[in-house]
Design a protein around this motif. Structure first.
Motif, mmCIF file in Angstrom:
data_model
loop_
_atom_site.group_PDB
_atom_site.id
_atom_site.type_symbol
_atom_site.label_atom_id
_atom_site.label_comp_id
_atom_site.label_asym_id
_atom_site.label_seq_id
_atom_site.Cartn_x
_atom_site.Cartn_y
_atom_site.Cartn_z
ATOM 1 N N SER A 82 27.224 44.481 38.084
ATOM 2 C CA SER A 82 28.378 44.968 37.367
ATOM 3 C C SER A 82 29.705 44.215 38.139
ATOM 4 C CB SER A 82 28.514 46.471 37.190
ATOM 5 O OG SER A 82 28.465 46.768 38.740
ATOM 6 N N ILE A 83 30.725 44.161 37.171
ATOM 7 C CA ILE A 83 31.814 43.562 38.039
ATOM 8 C C ILE A 83 33.156 44.217 37.043
ATOM 9 C CG2 ILE A 83 32.271 41.753 36.272
ATOM 10 C CD1 ILE A 83 33.013 39.919 38.743
ATOM 11 N N TYR A 84 34.083 44.415 38.017
ATOM 12 C CA TYR A 84 35.485 45.224 37.455
ATOM 13 C C TYR A 84 36.525 44.238 38.031
ATOM 14 C CZ TYR A 84 39.214 48.236 37.529
ATOM 15 O OH TYR A 84 40.601 48.747 37.466
ATOM 16 N N TYR A 85 37.689 44.245 37.256
ATOM 17 C CA TYR A 85 38.775 43.487 37.424
ATOM 18 C C TYR A 85 40.023 44.580 36.950
ATOM 19 C CZ TYR A 85 36.603 39.123 38.147
ATOM 20 O OH TYR A 85 35.708 38.060 38.900
ATOM 21 N N ALA A 86 40.751 44.644 37.678
ATOM 22 C CA ALA A 86 41.986 45.470 37.239
ATOM 23 C C ALA A 86 42.678 44.737 35.898
ATOM 24 C CB ALA A 86 43.014 45.594 38.293
ATOM 25 N N ALA A 87 43.207 45.408 34.859
ATOM 26 C CA ALA A 87 43.753 44.886 33.988
ATOM 27 C C ALA A 87 44.937 43.897 34.043
ATOM 28 C CB ALA A 87 44.388 46.075 32.777
ATOM 29 N N SER A 88 45.574 44.252 35.300
ATOM 30 C CA SER A 88 46.776 43.478 35.688
ATOM 31 C C SER A 88 46.219 42.046 36.212
ATOM 32 C CB SER A 88 47.471 44.065 36.686
ATOM 33 O OG SER A 88 46.745 44.296 37.962
ATOM 34 N N VAL A 89 45.165 41.738 36.555
ATOM 35 C CA VAL A 89 44.625 40.519 36.977
ATOM 36 C C VAL A 89 43.583 39.795 36.121
ATOM 37 C CG1 VAL A 89 45.040 41.429 39.276
ATOM 38 C CG2 VAL A 89 42.617 41.693 38.440
ATOM 39 N N GLU A 90 42.914 40.546 35.287
ATOM 40 C CA GLU A 90 41.857 39.901 34.450
ATOM 41 C C GLU A 90 42.235 38.427 33.776
ATOM 42 O OE1 GLU A 90 39.830 42.955 32.144
ATOM 43 O OE2 GLU A 90 38.002 41.474 32.142
ATOM 44 N N GLY A 91 41.231 37.775 34.169
ATOM 45 C CA GLY A 91 41.737 36.436 33.654
ATOM 46 C C GLY A 91 42.280 35.499 34.431
ATOM 47 N N ARG A 92 42.805 35.918 35.513
ATOM 48 C CA ARG A 92 43.481 35.057 36.494
ATOM 49 C C ARG A 92 42.897 35.146 37.932
ATOM 50 N NH1 ARG A 92 48.515 36.659 38.422
ATOM 51 N NH2 ARG A 92 47.963 39.053 37.827
ATOM 52 N N PHE A 93 42.191 36.190 38.158
ATOM 53 C CA PHE A 93 41.503 36.317 39.534
ATOM 54 C C PHE A 93 39.871 36.334 39.316
ATOM 55 C CE2 PHE A 93 44.788 38.956 41.944
ATOM 56 C CZ PHE A 93 45.791 38.309 41.623
ATOM 57 N N THR A 94 39.594 35.871 40.297
ATOM 58 C CA THR A 94 37.832 35.786 40.345
ATOM 59 C C THR A 94 37.243 36.147 41.456
ATOM 60 O OG1 THR A 94 37.796 34.068 38.665
ATOM 61 C CG2 THR A 94 35.932 34.212 39.701
ATOM 62 N N ILE A 95 36.477 36.972 41.632
ATOM 63 C CA ILE A 95 35.659 37.534 42.849
ATOM 64 C C ILE A 95 34.120 36.715 42.800
ATOM 65 C CG2 ILE A 95 34.434 39.563 41.732
ATOM 66 C CD1 ILE A 95 34.886 40.964 44.423
ATOM 67 N N SER A 96 33.854 36.430 44.211
ATOM 68 C CA SER A 96 32.659 35.553 44.243
ATOM 69 C C SER A 96 31.964 35.884 45.807
ATOM 70 C CB SER A 96 32.720 34.112 44.001
ATOM 71 O OG SER A 96 33.561 33.598 44.830
ATOM 72 N N VAL A 97 30.861 35.703 45.681
ATOM 73 C CA VAL A 97 30.117 35.998 46.962
ATOM 74 C C VAL A 97 29.454 34.596 47.176
ATOM 75 C CG1 VAL A 97 28.536 37.174 48.618
ATOM 76 C CG2 VAL A 97 30.015 38.246 46.698
ATOM 77 N N ASP A 98 29.551 33.954 48.525
ATOM 78 C CA ASP A 98 28.509 32.872 49.184
ATOM 79 C C ASP A 98 27.568 33.551 50.026
ATOM 80 O OD1 ASP A 98 27.381 31.067 50.577
ATOM 81 O OD2 ASP A 98 29.153 29.695 50.404
ATOM 82 N N HIS A 99 26.504 33.753 49.652
ATOM 83 C CA HIS A 99 25.500 34.712 50.572
ATOM 84 C C HIS A 99 25.049 33.931 51.819
ATOM 85 C CE1 HIS A 99 25.349 38.085 47.833
ATOM 86 N NE2 HIS A 99 25.113 37.206 46.501
ATOM 87 N N ALA A 100 25.024 32.781 51.449
ATOM 88 C CA ALA A 100 24.766 31.679 52.864
ATOM 89 C C ALA A 100 25.689 32.044 53.923
ATOM 90 C CB ALA A 100 24.508 30.252 52.253
ATOM 91 N N LYS A 101 27.151 32.139 53.509
ATOM 92 C CA LYS A 101 28.029 32.236 54.565
ATOM 93 C C LYS A 101 28.443 33.728 54.739
ATOM 94 C CE LYS A 101 30.058 28.009 53.436
ATOM 95 N NZ LYS A 101 31.521 27.029 53.130
ATOM 96 N N ASN A 102 27.622 34.645 54.084
ATOM 97 C CA ASN A 102 28.022 36.101 54.002
ATOM 98 C C ASN A 102 29.516 36.513 53.713
ATOM 99 O OD1 ASN A 102 26.389 38.545 54.228
ATOM 100 N ND2 ASN A 102 27.206 38.831 56.474
ATOM 101 N N THR A 103 30.271 35.644 52.845
ATOM 102 C CA THR A 103 31.615 35.636 52.800
ATOM 103 C C THR A 103 31.844 35.951 51.388
ATOM 104 O OG1 THR A 103 31.956 33.945 54.700
ATOM 105 C CG2 THR A 103 33.596 34.118 52.750
ATOM 106 N N VAL A 104 32.947 36.748 51.050
ATOM 107 C CA VAL A 104 33.569 37.164 50.007
ATOM 108 C C VAL A 104 34.844 36.309 49.638
ATOM 109 C CG1 VAL A 104 34.066 39.081 48.266
ATOM 110 C CG2 VAL A 104 32.485 39.513 50.041
ATOM 111 N N TYR A 105 34.969 35.977 48.206
ATOM 112 C CA TYR A 105 36.181 35.378 48.156
ATOM 113 C C TYR A 105 36.877 35.974 46.783
ATOM 114 C CZ TYR A 105 33.882 31.562 50.645
ATOM 115 O OH TYR A 105 33.206 30.740 51.586
ATOM 116 N N LEU A 106 38.145 35.624 46.664
ATOM 117 C CA LEU A 106 38.871 36.273 45.636
ATOM 118 C C LEU A 106 39.959 35.249 45.195
ATOM 119 C CD1 LEU A 106 39.747 38.492 43.802
ATOM 120 C CD2 LEU A 106 41.461 39.016 45.159
ATOM 121 N N GLN A 107 39.687 34.270 44.017
ATOM 122 C CA GLN A 107 40.225 33.148 43.599
ATOM 123 C C GLN A 107 41.610 33.747 42.874
ATOM 124 O OE1 GLN A 107 40.326 29.741 44.367
ATOM 125 N NE2 GLN A 107 42.253 29.742 43.228
ATOM 126 N N MET A 108 42.667 33.561 43.227
ATOM 127 C CA MET A 108 44.070 34.215 42.352
ATOM 128 C C MET A 108 44.674 33.093 41.989
ATOM 129 S SD MET A 108 45.142 37.193 45.165
ATOM 130 C CE MET A 108 45.539 36.109 46.302
#
Length: 125
Positions: free
Chosen positions: A57-83
């Motif tokens: 499941s994934i959630y985006y606030a209405a103010s950022v939906e379509g512009r921001f993307t959340i992702s995870v690189d499990h190999a690096k154990n790192t979370v990203y937010l592309q804005m």
């Protein structure tokens, strides 16, 4: 001990892009829900995007939906937010957080257990 370290914030012009990173140590992100939150001056910390483990499941606030993307690189154990297409109202301190459970119920501060120190995002010409 779980530690989260954000990076990637900075000053960007309106319409520009930034990618925030959150490196986790002390635990694997594979089984936990993760989230990005924003706190602007004088405002409450708000949930921007949350993601359950396995992308169930994934959630985006209405103010950022379509512009921001959340992702995870499990190999690096790192979370990203592309804005992308940043606006002045996107400015604030951005925090990543993990919830010690595989799924989030609501993308709110009270649901999350571990927090990073935050990274400042400024959107201005």
């Amino acid at each position: 001990q779980v530690q989260l370290v954000e990076s990637g914030g900075g000053l960007v012009q309106p319409g520009g892009s930034l990618r925030l990173s959150c490196a986790a140590s002390g635990a694997t992100l594979d089984y936990w829900a993760i989230g990005w939150f924003r706190q602007a001056p004088g405002k409450e910390r708000e949930g921007i995007s949350c993601l359950s483990s396995g992308n169930s499941s994934i959630y985006y606030a209405a103010s950022v939906e379509g512009r921001f993307t959340i992702s995870v690189d499990h190999a690096k154990n790192t979370v990203y937010l592309q804005m992308n297409s940043l606006k002045p109202e996107d400015a604030g301190v951005y925090y990543c957080a993990v919830r010690v459970a595989p799924r989030f119920r609501k993308c709110v501060r009270e649901e999350y257990d571990y927090w990073g120190q935050g990274t400042q995002v400024t959107v201005s010409s």
